[in-house]
Motif scaffolding. Structure first.
Motif, short mmCIF file in Angstrom:
data_model
loop_
_atom_site.label_atom_id
_atom_site.label_comp_id
_atom_site.label_asym_id
_atom_site.label_seq_id
_atom_site.Cartn_x
_atom_site.Cartn_y
_atom_site.Cartn_z
N MET A 1 0.85 -1.18 0.00
CA MET A 1 0.00 0.00 0.00
C MET A 1 0.89 1.23 0.00
O MET A 1 1.74 1.37 0.88
CB MET A 1 -0.80 0.01 1.30
N ALA B 1 1.48 4.92 0.74
CA ALA B 1 0.84 5.99 1.51
C ALA B 1 1.39 7.37 1.15
O ALA B 1 0.67 8.35 1.16
CB ALA B 1 1.01 5.74 3.01
N GLU C 1 -5.88 17.01 4.08
CA GLU C 1 -6.89 16.36 4.90
C GLU C 1 -6.32 15.19 5.69
O GLU C 1 -5.25 14.67 5.37
CB GLU C 1 -7.99 15.80 3.98
N SER C 2 -7.08 14.77 6.67
CA SER C 2 -6.71 13.61 7.46
C SER C 2 -6.44 12.42 6.56
O SER C 2 -7.19 12.15 5.62
CB SER C 2 -7.87 13.29 8.41
N GLY D 1 -1.22 11.55 4.47
CA GLY D 1 0.17 11.11 4.56
C GLY D 1 1.12 12.12 5.18
O GLY D 1 2.34 11.97 5.08
N LYS D 2 0.58 13.10 5.88
CA LYS D 2 1.44 14.13 6.47
C LYS D 2 2.33 13.55 7.57
O LYS D 2 3.54 13.74 7.57
CB LYS D 2 0.58 15.27 7.06
N SER D 3 1.69 12.82 8.49
CA SER D 3 2.48 12.26 9.60
C SER D 3 3.49 11.24 9.08
O SER D 3 4.63 11.20 9.55
CB SER D 3 1.56 11.58 10.61
N LEU D 4 3.07 10.43 8.13
CA LEU D 4 3.99 9.42 7.62
C LEU D 4 5.19 10.06 6.94
O LEU D 4 6.29 9.52 6.98
CB LEU D 4 3.26 8.49 6.64
N PRO E 1 5.76 2.91 11.40
CA PRO E 1 5.19 1.82 12.21
C PRO E 1 5.78 0.48 11.79
O PRO E 1 5.83 0.16 10.61
CB PRO E 1 3.69 1.86 11.90
N GLU F 1 1.15 18.71 13.86
CA GLU F 1 -0.07 19.25 14.47
C GLU F 1 0.13 19.55 15.96
O GLU F 1 -0.62 19.06 16.79
CB GLU F 1 -1.24 18.28 14.29
N HIS G 1 -3.75 20.92 9.88
CA HIS G 1 -5.01 20.89 9.15
C HIS G 1 -5.48 22.29 8.84
O HIS G 1 -6.45 22.48 8.13
CB HIS G 1 -6.11 20.34 10.08
N LEU H 1 -6.24 4.10 0.36
CA LEU H 1 -4.95 3.77 -0.25
C LEU H 1 -5.06 2.63 -1.24
O LEU H 1 -4.33 2.57 -2.22
CB LEU H 1 -3.95 3.38 0.85
N1 LIG Z 1 0.30 1.51 10.70
C1 LIG Z 1 -0.38 1.71 9.55
N2 LIG Z 1 -0.77 0.64 8.82
C2 LIG Z 1 -1.46 0.81 7.68
N3 LIG Z 1 -1.78 1.99 7.16
C3 LIG Z 1 -1.42 3.09 7.83
C4 LIG Z 1 -0.70 3.02 9.06
N4 LIG Z 1 -0.47 4.27 9.52
C5 LIG Z 1 -1.04 5.09 8.59
N5 LIG Z 1 -1.60 4.40 7.59
C6 LIG Z 1 -2.29 4.95 6.43
O1 LIG Z 1 -1.48 5.91 5.81
C7 LIG Z 1 -2.24 7.04 5.43
C8 LIG Z 1 -1.56 8.29 5.86
O2 LIG Z 1 -1.51 8.36 7.27
P1 LIG Z 1 -0.97 9.64 8.03
O3 LIG Z 1 -0.99 9.29 9.48
O4 LIG Z 1 0.32 10.08 7.46
O5 LIG Z 1 -2.07 10.73 7.73
P2 LIG Z 1 -2.11 12.23 8.18
O6 LIG Z 1 -2.09 13.05 6.94
O7 LIG Z 1 -1.08 12.51 9.20
O8 LIG Z 1 -3.56 12.32 8.81
P3 LIG Z 1 -4.05 13.08 10.12
O9 LIG Z 1 -4.28 14.48 9.69
O10 LIG Z 1 -5.30 12.38 10.46
O11 LIG Z 1 -2.99 12.94 11.14
C9 LIG Z 1 -3.61 6.89 6.07
O12 LIG Z 1 -4.55 6.73 5.05
C10 LIG Z 1 -3.54 5.65 6.90
O13 LIG Z 1 -4.65 4.85 6.65
#
Ligand SMILES: Nc1ncnc2c1ncn2[C@@H]1O[C@H](COP(=O)(O)OP(=O)(O)OP(=O)(O)O)[C@@H](O)[C@H]1O
Ligand code: SF4
Ligand SMILES: [Mg+2]
Lengths: 313, 337
Positions: free
Chosen positions: B28, B30, B49-50, B53-56, B66, B188, B221, B289
């Motif tokens: 997958m 991300a 948006e939530s 993939g910002k945190s990743l 993770p 955030e 956000h 995803l």
């Molecule tokens: N441990 C995981 N296993 C599988 N998919 C994951 C995992 N962690 C995150 N994802 C997927 O990766 C994508 C991006 O996640 P991420 O946490 O980076 O989003 P984000 O932009 O930080 O959102 P938010 O604003 O909610 O924090 C999400 O769609 C989530 O489903």
């Protein structure tokens, strides 16, 4: 802190009181005339009357209880019917082997189980985890006496590495003391190792998913520090609870191991007393074990406040 | 030389792909081919948006994805020219908390509940700078002063649960900045706090940044936060960068339909309207995803979508200055819009 400790200590009194009532009733409510039971099958009517008077069985229940309680509080647990010696002295003689065995068993389990559980949680799902968990299931499912006899046959009889049976006091010969403890410790310890490893794994798994673990890694800490300082400390409350409960169970449940390994501890004393229907001794042993249970629980409770600052006194 | 050296980016990310192994062959994806840079003393905001993939992205930079399924599939993460994707884990540990620090969204859960605040700050210093414990505690105290925590001597001995959310976030900032990192990743940092506290924390980050010259990547956000903090902005959608520009340019001239949607959903930009609004108000949802459309990921929600959009993903193209956008339709409009 101290008011809390005192409160907790006082809170154990009702529990001990209830135990005392039950132990008292144990003799009075057992089927048949306790005096006759105590006197044995070949006793004459005079013997029985004498015993009845000696035990105060001819007085009202409540008076009997208060009398008995008064004796307990003075440290008088009565006399063994068969040995005609004070029960407390008999128990004291048997405490060392039981305590030594219980503590060494728990130390063995802790030393093995905590690294196992932490490692399994750290690499959850990997072959390491699967191996550790498979081993612990095995250790958990095999009965103590099987492991015990297996070890006796393997290590002692075939290889002649360790003494088969018996116990030597620490003060008498420290080396022999340790050598005699090894087999029973392993036999008894495997079950607790398995149990403790599983609890450790489960709570560590939960803890390692917490945000503060990610923070710890983001600070650049090495894994051992993350796991032990940040992980294990947070997971410690359930683990310590399991250790404490295990210790209490061990002290109460050494009957089997002590028989297998011919260790003259509380377990053996209990068996002898039951076989001989030596009621005062049975009562004394139950009281002593209940007291240890309550004490262990108290120590566990008090340790929480040291382990987790969020637990308020 | 000096002018050039100052404008050298501290961090350059090139073509980052972050993926999760699924066990069915295809991972997958991300974060998909993301590039970004940030200079000394500069703040780059990442908005989206939530789940976009910002945190990743931030966790990829620190290599804290993770376990065991997350991994960096492709790309480079250059910290002053050194590719962090290639270094050993031990070298990476020396980077974390020292060259690059991160603060997280949840001040309630991101501090260890059973270790005093002083120790948590001091241990970072100890691990990276090998000072005596007493000196580390002195540094912790100095940091608590810097983040303006009242009665810092007392706080040093306290546990996180004895502090309010805002104070805890100050502690995480103190912890993150204790070794004077070159780069701060703030994921955030104010989302979980109430509005007045939010403003204080942002002020604090800006102040400390001005003092230390730390580069900041701020994930949010909230376009109000962007307007207040950012020099440059990167807009993410479904794991890719869809638009990037200087902050004024972006607010004056939002070009990607998604960015325009965000702006439209936010009438009182940084104004007195009070309640900042989140980015949830564009019709439709982010594609999962696993079910990402073939062409432009935004096409199912885009009013301007054409046949081509559904077939082919639009490349990121420059549309003047440092402004770039990934859209077949609006990129062509250029600055005319
Ligand atoms: N441990 C995981 N296993 C599988 N998919 C994951 C995992 N962690 C995150 N994802 C997927 O990766 C994508 C991006 O996640 P991420 O946490 O980076 O989003 P984000 O932009 O930080 O959102 P938010 O604003 O909610 O924090 C999400 O769609 C989530 O489903
Ligand atoms: S490429 Fe097409 S679908 Fe995607 S944002 Fe632009 S116009 Fe909309
Ligand atoms: Mg996030």
């Amino acid at each position: 802190m101290w008011p809390y400790v005192i409160r907790r200590v006082l809170a154990t009194l009702p529990v001990l009181g209830v135990v005392a009532v039950i132990v008292f009733l144990l003799l009075r409510l057992s089927p048949g005339d306790p005096a006759a039971i105590i006197a044995g099958d070949n006793a004459s009517a005079d013997d029985i009357l004498a015993i009845r008077a000696q035990l105060g069985l001819d007085r009202p229940m409540l008076e009997q209880f208060l009398l008995w309680l008064g004796q307990l509080l003075r440290g008088d647990f009565g006399k063994s019917i068969y040995l005609s010696r004070p029960v407390l002295g008999l128990i004291a003689e048997r405490v060392e082997p039981t305590l030594a065995l219980s503590l060494s068993t728990m130390a063995f389990a802790i030393a093995l189980a905590i690294p196992m559980g932490v490692l399994a949680a750290w690499r959850a799902g990997s072959w390491i985890d699967q191996t550790i968990m498979a081993v612990s299931v095995l250790a958990f499912s095999v009965p103590v006496f099987l492991i015990g006899y297996g070890l006796v046959i393997g290590l002692s009889l075939s290889l002649d590495l360790l003494p088969v049976q018996g116990f030597v006091s620490l003060t008498e010969d420290p080396v022999a003391f340790v050598r005699h403890l090894v087999l029973p410790t392993v036999a008894l310890g495997l079950v607790y190792t398995a149990l403790l490893a599983r609890i450790t794994r489960a709570t560590m798994l939960e803890t390692l998913n917490e945000d503060f673990i990610r923070t710890a890694r983001a600070k650049g800490l090495a894994e051992p520090r993350v796991l032990i300082l940040h992980g294990l400390k947070n997971a410690s409350v359930p683990i310590v609870t399991t250790i404490g409960t295990g210790l209490a169970l061990l002290i109460g449940g050494v009957v089997v191991t002590e028989s297998v390994f011919a260790i003259p501890g509380i377990g053996r004393l209990t068996i002898e007393a039951v076989l001989q229907r030596d009621y005062p001794v049975i009562q004394g042993v139950i009281l002593a074990i209940a007291f240890v249970y309550v004490l262990v629980n108290l120590v566990i409770d008090l340790s929480y406040t040291l382990l987790d600052p969020r637990i308020r006194y | 030389m000096t002018g050039l050296a100052v404008s050298q980016p501290v961090l350059v990310v090139e073509g980052l792909r972050t993926e999760f192994a699924t066990g069915e062959g295809h991972p997958m994806v991300a974060v998909d081919g993301l590039s970004l840079y940030v200079r000394r003393g500069e703040t780059l905001c990442i908005v989206g948006e939530s789940g976009c993939g910002k945190s990743l992205t931030a966790l990829s930079i620190l290599r804290l994805l993770p376990r065991p399924y997350g991994r960096i599939g492709a790309g480079r993460v250059l910290l002053d020219g050194q590719d962090l994707v290639q270094v050993t884990e031990a070298e990476m540990r020396a980077v974390r908390g020292r060259a690059i620090s991160m603060i997280f969204q949840e001040p309630m859960s991101s501090l260890n509940p059973v270790i005093t605040i002083g120790r948590q700050i001091a241990e970072t210093v100890m691990v990276h700078e090998g000072l005596d414990w007493a000196d580390c505690m002195d540094r912790a105290l100095a940091m608590l002063r810097q983040v303006r925590i009242p009665e810092p001597e007392r706080r040093l001995q306290e546990y996180p649960h004895q502090l309010s959310g805002g104070m805890r976030q100050r502690v995480t900032i103190a912890m993150a900045l204790a070794c004077r990192p070159r780069l701060l990743l703030a994921d955030e940092p104010t989302t979980a706090l109430d509005v007045t506290i939010q403003a204080q924390i942002l002020d604090l980050i800006r102040d400390l940044q001005a003092k230390t010259g730390t580069a900041v990547v701020l994930i949010t956000h909230d376009l109000g936060v962007v307007a207040e903090m950012a020099e440059r902005v990167l807009v993410m959608y479904a794991g890719t960068k869809v638009e990037e520009a200087g902050v004024e340019e972006l607010f004056d001239n939002p070009t990607h339909p998604y960015t325009r949607g965000l702006m439209a959903a936010m009438p009182h930009l940084g104004g007195a309207g009070g309640g900042r609004r989140r980015l949830h108000e564009i019709e439709g949802v982010v594609p999962s995803l696993m079910a990402r459309p073939a062409g432009c990921a935004f096409a199912p929600r885009c009013e301007l979508a054409t046949e081509r959009c559904r077939r082919e993903a639009p490349p990121l193209v420059g549309i003047g200055g440092t402004h770039s956008v990934a859209c077949w339709v609006t990129a062509g409009e250029g600055v005319l819009a």
